[in-house]
Design a protein around this motif. Structure first.
Motif, PDB file in Angstrom:
ATOM      1  N   ASP A   1      56.484  32.672   3.549  1.00 34.44           N
ATOM      2  CA  ASP A   1      55.705  31.891   4.516  1.00 34.44           C
ATOM      3  C   ASP A   1      54.726  32.786   5.256  1.00 34.44           C
ATOM      4  OD1 ASP A   1      55.158  29.542   6.224  1.00 34.44           O
ATOM      5  OD2 ASP A   1      56.067  30.797   7.770  1.00 34.44           O
ATOM      6  N   ALA A   2      53.453  32.418   5.246  1.00 35.09           N
ATOM      7  CA  ALA A   2      52.422  33.233   5.885  1.00 35.09           C
ATOM      8  C   ALA A   2      52.630  33.329   7.392  1.00 35.09           C
ATOM      9  CB  ALA A   2      51.043  32.647   5.576  1.00 35.09           C
ATOM     10  N   ALA A   3      52.983  32.214   8.028  1.00 39.47           N
ATOM     11  CA  ALA A   3      53.163  32.231   9.492  1.00 39.47           C
ATOM     12  C   ALA A   3      54.240  33.236   9.885  1.00 39.47           C
ATOM     13  CB  ALA A   3      53.526  30.834   9.990  1.00 39.47           C
ATOM     14  N   ALA A   4      55.368  33.219   9.176  1.00 35.74           N
ATOM     15  CA  ALA A   4      56.462  34.122   9.505  1.00 35.74           C
ATOM     16  C   ALA A   4      56.101  35.570   9.176  1.00 35.74           C
ATOM     17  CB  ALA A   4      57.721  33.711   8.740  1.00 35.74           C
ATOM     18  N   VAL A   5      55.484  35.801   8.013  1.00 36.34           N
ATOM     19  CA  VAL A   5      55.148  37.167   7.599  1.00 36.34           C
ATOM     20  C   VAL A   5      54.114  37.782   8.536  1.00 36.34           C
ATOM     21  CG1 VAL A   5      54.060  38.546   5.792  1.00 36.34           C
ATOM     22  CG2 VAL A   5      55.787  36.848   5.192  1.00 36.34           C
ATOM     23  N   PHE A   6      53.021  37.056   8.815  1.00 40.00           N
ATOM     24  CA  PHE A   6      51.986  37.598   9.695  1.00 40.00           C
ATOM     25  C   PHE A   6      52.549  37.895  11.080  1.00 40.00           C
ATOM     26  CE2 PHE A   6      48.540  35.149   7.162  1.00 40.00           C
ATOM     27  CZ  PHE A   6      48.459  36.192   6.256  1.00 40.00           C
ATOM     28  N   ALA A   7      53.296  36.943  11.625  1.00 38.69           N
ATOM     29  CA  ALA A   7      53.804  37.112  12.992  1.00 38.69           C
ATOM     30  C   ALA A   7      54.804  38.254  13.089  1.00 38.69           C
ATOM     31  CB  ALA A   7      54.436  35.807  13.477  1.00 38.69           C
ATOM     32  N   LEU A   8      55.751  38.312  12.175  1.00 38.82           N
ATOM     33  CA  LEU A   8      56.828  39.300  12.297  1.00 38.82           C
ATOM     34  C   LEU A   8      56.378  40.705  11.909  1.00 38.82           C
ATOM     35  CD1 LEU A   8      59.813  37.159  10.995  1.00 38.82           C
ATOM     36  CD2 LEU A   8      59.369  37.897  13.323  1.00 38.82           C
ATOM     37  N   LEU A   9      55.544  40.834  10.882  1.00 36.75           N
ATOM     38  CA  LEU A   9      55.095  42.170  10.500  1.00 36.75           C
ATOM     39  C   LEU A   9      54.162  42.765  11.542  1.00 36.75           C
ATOM     40  CD1 LEU A   9      54.467  42.073   6.642  1.00 36.75           C
ATOM     41  CD2 LEU A   9      56.502  42.758   7.891  1.00 36.75           C
ATOM     42  N   ARG A  10      53.285  41.945  12.105  1.00 36.52           N
ATOM     43  CA  ARG A  10      52.292  42.484  13.033  1.00 36.52           C
ATOM     44  C   ARG A  10      52.823  42.623  14.452  1.00 36.52           C
ATOM     45  NH1 ARG A  10      46.855  39.387  10.651  1.00 36.52           N
ATOM     46  NH2 ARG A  10      47.026  40.324   8.575  1.00 36.52           N
ATOM     47  N   ASN A  11      54.001  42.078  14.721  1.00 34.12           N
ATOM     48  CA  ASN A  11      54.579  42.204  16.050  1.00 34.12           C
ATOM     49  C   ASN A  11      55.966  42.830  16.026  1.00 34.12           C
ATOM     50  OD1 ASN A  11      52.548  40.554  17.824  1.00 34.12           O
ATOM     51  ND2 ASN A  11      52.941  39.247  16.057  1.00 34.12           N
TER      52      ASN A  11
END
Length: 587
Positions: free
Chosen positions: A138-148
């Motif tokens: 999931d893009a939302a989960a990957v972007f949010a968790l990796l970048r934060n």
């Protein structure tokens, strides 16, 4: 004038409830870091607690509206993700990410589908449908968790995960659509129709995304608008690209992600304004989407299928995803620790839940079972995998030390496509800059390219004089080229900590990548093959790695370790770290 007071009351109650849920969700973000829980999981929990089984008692069962809200939110999240994706990451990870976005989804779904069919004792088509729903990351989960997450991953791993999650939706949608078709209209479900669907999804998504991004990037650079309208221009344009592509049976998700990449990589005077506004809009989209999806689920029904969901989640995390990743990435020479991390961070989030809504809306038999199990798998993925993103990164050693960076950076545009960089640094206790005049710092980097423009002490601007000296806690602003930002930052960092972290990882010495490998071998006693002695050091590293290099890549030369320390935007190695063996092993 409204005559129906009850309607007005209902409308205001709706706005009150919406604002309250989002307000609670944002406040919950302050708790997430302390608890070690992903913020997206807290948004989901807020929605579940407000739902019919929770304290709020809100009954929400409109799957169509939930799907519409989620798709709109995902388009905003993917647009923002594209804006922050550097084209240089495609140099590193485009091919492996493309394999994971296609084969990775198919392989994961196939293995998980067989397991689900056996576990749930259902028709194989239903088992494969459930596996297809949760088969993509999931893009939302990957972007949010990796970048934060608070860790800096090596570029190969991060780029692979982000590009995969941004590009794997067409394959997931194809598989779900194919399985729904085989269940409801098996006579029309042909191989040719599926191939055509995949071709149109990928082809139209790429064409509309690239064309839309090209138009938007040029409009943003050439139009003169109030600052607040640039983000609205990109948001509305991205929505147009998303909707138009979907209407023509292409992948709107892929299109809006590619459009964001093109806009974000053509810097202009409006880029920073767009990024700042889009960051807030992406967080709003994530909060709203996960709260709505949390409202949609009934927690008591999740408990009815807890064992099945747990078994599927375990099989997905430990068997199906790792096997698909290892097979798919075998030709690309990833290290075992990198393969393990890519396998582990196969995060499930909003996309599987949205896909699980499709069978419910289409009237597929037992579709509520699929939805509840898929939702439970997403919860477990966020709870287990999402919460361990930074811990596993350190354990598997796929992180690199944080860069020495300015505290803040601003771009001052002096033309349509020309800007100067304004960099802020804070003087840390024991820093080399402490006690120096700001001009002495500038002099270390030449008298032309670096200039101090402001010295702030205790919140007050200081007038620069001949006897001005920087103190611990001061904020200093320099006009300087971005390529010097990291070198200047080293003067302002605290004594010992950052130096030891970088030295421990990269090595005690910095090697010129243009120097001949033979000269270094003679100086340090390195053992090289005869044909390697005449190679520049950067070519020696490339030859021994056998793949595209990224910062943090290591090569063992006897007891010594050579590490890629820095690279240019074009992928050229610009600094190499040399780590010597302990004295007991020395030469």
């Amino acid at each position: 004038m409204f005559t129906d007071r009850s309607r007005m009351t209902g409308i205001n109650a709706f706005f009150l409830l919406t604002g309250l849920l989002l307000f609670i969700s944002v406040l919950a973000s302050t708790v997430s870091a302390r608890l070690g829980l992903p913020l997206l999981l807290l948004f989901l929990l807020v929605g579940m607690f407000a739902g019919e089984d929770g304290l709020g008692g809100i009954v929400f069962e409109d799957f169509f509206i939930a799907s519409m809200i989620a798709q709109a939110a995902l388009s905003v999240i993917l647009l923002d993700g594209g804006l922050r994706t550097r084209v240089s990451s495609f140099r590193v990870a485009l091919k492996p990410a493309a394999v994971l976005a296609t084969w990775g989804v198919i392989g994961t779904a196939a293995m998980l589908g067989l397991f689900a069919t056996w576990l749930l004792d259902v028709d194989w088509r239903l088992g494969m449908l459930l596996a297809s729903i949760v088969g993509s990351t999931d893009a939302a989960a990957v972007f949010a968790l990796l970048r934060n997450s608070g860790v800096r991953l090596n570029e190969r791993v991060q780029a692979t995960l982000e590009i995969e999650s941004g590009a794997n939706d067409p394959m997931a949608i194809l598989l779900v659509t194919a399985m729904v078709g085989m269940l409801l209209q098996p006579e029309t479900a042909t191989l040719g129709s599926f191939v055509w669907m995949l071709t149109s999804q990928l082809g139209l998504g790429a064409i509309f995304g690239i064309a839309g991004g090209w138009v938007l990037s040029r409009l943003m650079a050439r139009l003169s608008l109030p600052d607040g309208l640039y983000a609205l221009l990109i948001l509305s344009g991205g929505t147009l690209v998303f909707a138009a592509t979907n209407l023509l049976n292409g992948s709107g998700f892929l299109a809006v992600y590619l459009a964001g990449i093109l806009v974000g990589n053509r810097r202009s005077h409006a880029t920073e304004h767009v990024l700042r506004v889009m960051d807030g809009l992406a967080w709003l989209a994530q909060a709203g989407m996960f709260v709505v999806l949390g409202l949609l689920v009934t927690p008591s029904l999740l408990l009815d299928h807890a064992f099945e969901a747990l078994a599927m989640a375990v099989f997905l995390m430990l068997i199906a995803r790792p096997l698909a990743v290892m097979i798919g990435l075998a030709p690309f020479r990833y290290r075992r620790n990198e393969l393990a991390y890519v396998s582990w961070v196969g995060l499930r989030g909003a996309v599987p839940v949205v896909l699980a809504i499709v069978p419910v809306v289409m009237g597929v038999p037992d579709s509520r079972l699929l939805f509840e199990v898929a939702f439970a798998v997403v919860l477990l993925s966020l709870l287990v995998q999402g919460a361990t993103v930074p811990v596993v990164a350190r354990w598997l050693k796929v992180e690199v030390p944080p860069r020495d960076e300015p505290r803040d950076k601003r771009e001052v545009w002096v033309g349509d496509e020309v800007a100067v960089d304004l960099l802020e640094y804070r003087v840390e206790p024991g820093a080399r800059a402490e006690g120096l005049h700001p001009d002495e710092v500038a002099a270390e980097f030449g008298t032309i390219g670096v200039r101090c423009v402001a010295l702030v002490r205790n919140g007050h601007l200081q007038r620069l004089a001949v006897d001005s000296r920087m103190r611990s806690g001061d904020s200093v602003w320099f006009v300087a080229p971005d390529e010097l930002a990291e070198r200047i930052a080293r003067l302002f960092g605290g004594a010992g900590n950052e130096l030891s972290a970088n030295a421990s990882f990269f090595g005690e010495f910095v090697v010129d990548p243009e120097s001949l490998a033979g000269d270094l071998a003679d100086a340090y006693g390195l053992v090289l093959e005869p044909q390697e002695r005449n190679l520049p050091m950067r070519e020696l590293l490339r030859a021994r790695l056998g793949r595209t290099a990224v910062v943090g890549d290591r090569v063992e030369v006897g007891a010594f370790t050579l590490t890629v320390r820095d690279m240019s935007a074009g992928g050229v190695i610009t600094a190499i770290g040399l780590k010597c063996p302990p004295p007991s092993v020395g030469h």
